[in-house]
Enzyme design. Structure first.
Site, PDB file in Angstrom:
ATOM      1  CE1 TYR A   1      27.588 -23.324   2.187  1.00  0.00           C
ATOM      2  CE2 TYR A   1      25.704 -22.649   3.091  1.00  0.00           C
ATOM      3  CZ  TYR A   1      26.260 -23.516   3.258  1.00  0.00           C
ATOM      4  OH  TYR A   1      26.622 -23.848   4.609  1.00  0.00           O
TER       5      TYR A   1
ATOM      6  CE  LYS B   1      32.035 -26.574   4.910  1.00  0.00           C
ATOM      7  NZ  LYS B   1      31.441 -26.458   3.892  1.00  0.00           N
TER       8      LYS B   1
ATOM      9  CB  SER C   1      29.043 -24.815   6.855  1.00  0.00           C
ATOM     10  OG  SER C   1      29.129 -25.704   5.553  1.00  0.00           O
TER      11      SER C   1
ATOM     12  CB  VAL D   1      22.983 -25.993   6.230  1.00  0.00           C
ATOM     13  CG1 VAL D   1      23.439 -25.743   4.919  1.00  0.00           C
ATOM     14  CG2 VAL D   1      24.043 -27.281   7.384  1.00  0.00           C
TER      15      VAL D   1
ATOM     16  CE1 TYR E   1      33.626 -30.059   6.673  1.00  0.00           C
ATOM     17  CE2 TYR E   1      32.196 -32.075   6.270  1.00  0.00           C
ATOM     18  CZ  TYR E   1      32.315 -30.779   6.405  1.00  0.00           C
ATOM     19  OH  TYR E   1      31.704 -29.910   4.859  1.00  0.00           O
TER      20      TYR E   1
END
Length: 305
Positions: free
Chosen positions: A241, A64, A61, A259, A189
């Site tokens: 998150y 992102k 992530s 993660v 992705y």
């Protein structure tokens, strides 16, 4: 700085036993949960590090904010906000943010999986291969390494165990938010999440964002300052998150976790920080990594609040 990092790292090492690796991606489950490393790059270009800081891991992530930045460069902020909102969801990163009738794009943001999948569709290119290569070029600039590659084993592991992300993508498709071929978008992705870096790369990315778009060593600008402010603001409110609020209180700086166990942190005008420790809490954030950042923030008065 090196002595401080070494001391804090040893103080935080016991926290590596308090979490567990991300077992829903089999390749990530194989990582050593006792690993812990930190790297800091100051705005003046000074590098400091401690522990397992050169051990490679995947962005997950932490890609992102790069997806968001590329989409902003290609489309501008107004176009992005017409597709994806900026408010924290208060839900897990892979939550299905849909009510009984309509999925509202304003209720997702670029730091959750649904929003990041949409970001992939907003990158310009005649094919998804071209889009991904443009993303890789920007990533190389941000992490200070134009030789970066993807971890093929992690990519295949994510792709073969990506049912939840497929469900999210098809939900976006069913509501007209995603128009392209779902499998092409998801392949982009999954590959993006599997880009391999180390703590130095994360610290370099944080330093570029801290310097509002300028490289820490040469001071060369690679993107406009307003985009850095946009990305940093999203990181502050949504980057950790559904633990972003608590992180703001405990640490108080923009950051993005993944993660894989990495954390990329930004101290505006001062430094970028990269941390790796793959033992995660229930929200998907590195347990020892957050503790290390908290202690470093207290020692150096890093909080922006």
């Amino acid at each position: 700085m090196e002595e401080l990092l070494e001391r804090l790292l040893e103080e935080c090492r016991p926290y590596t036993t308090a979490g567990k690796t991300a077992d829903y991606i089999p390749e990530l489950a194989k990582k050593d949960p006792s690993a812990l490393g930190v790297y800091v790059i100051g705005s003046e270009g000074k590098h400091s590090w401690a522990g397992d800081c050169r051990q490679p891991f995947t962005l997950q992530s932490m890609v992102k904010p790069i997806l968001l930045l590329q989409a902003l460069l290609d489309n501008g902020a107004c176009a992005i906000q017409s597709k994806v909102g900026v408010e924290a969801t208060g839900k897990p990163f892979d939550a299905i943010n849909a009510g009984e009738r309509t999925l509202d794009s304003r209720h997702i943001n670029p730091m959750v999986n649904m929003g990041a999948i949409v970001m992939c569709t907003l990158i310009h290119g005649s094919s998804y291969e071209e889009r991904f290569q443009r993303l890789m070029k920007l990533t190389g600039q941000l992490v200070g390494d134009d030789t970066i590659t993807i971890d093929q084993a992690v990519y295949l592991s994510e792709k073969s165990h990506g049912s939840k992300n497929r469900a999210l993508a098809y939900l976006l498709k069913s509501h007209g938010i995603l128009e392209d071929d779902v499998e092409e978008v998801l392949d982009c992705y999954f590959r993006a999440c599997s880009i391999q870096v180390d703590c130095r790369g994360l610290a370099h990315m944080g330093a570029v964002l801290a310097n509002r778009g300028r490289l820490p060593d040469s001071n060369r600008r690679i993107f406009p300052a307003p985009l850095a402010r946009y990305v940093n603001a999203i990181l502050m409110t949504c980057g950790m998150y559904d633990g972003s609020g608590e992180f703001a209180i405990r640490v108080g700086i923009p950051a993005k976790s993944g993660v894989s166990g990495g954390i990329m942190a930004v101290v505006p005008t001062r430094m970028g920080i990269g941390i790796y420790s793959p033992a995660l809490d229930q929200k998907g954030n590195s347990v020892a990594g957050i503790r290390l950042l908290e202690k470093l923030s207290q020692e150096l008065y890093l909080s922006i609040f």
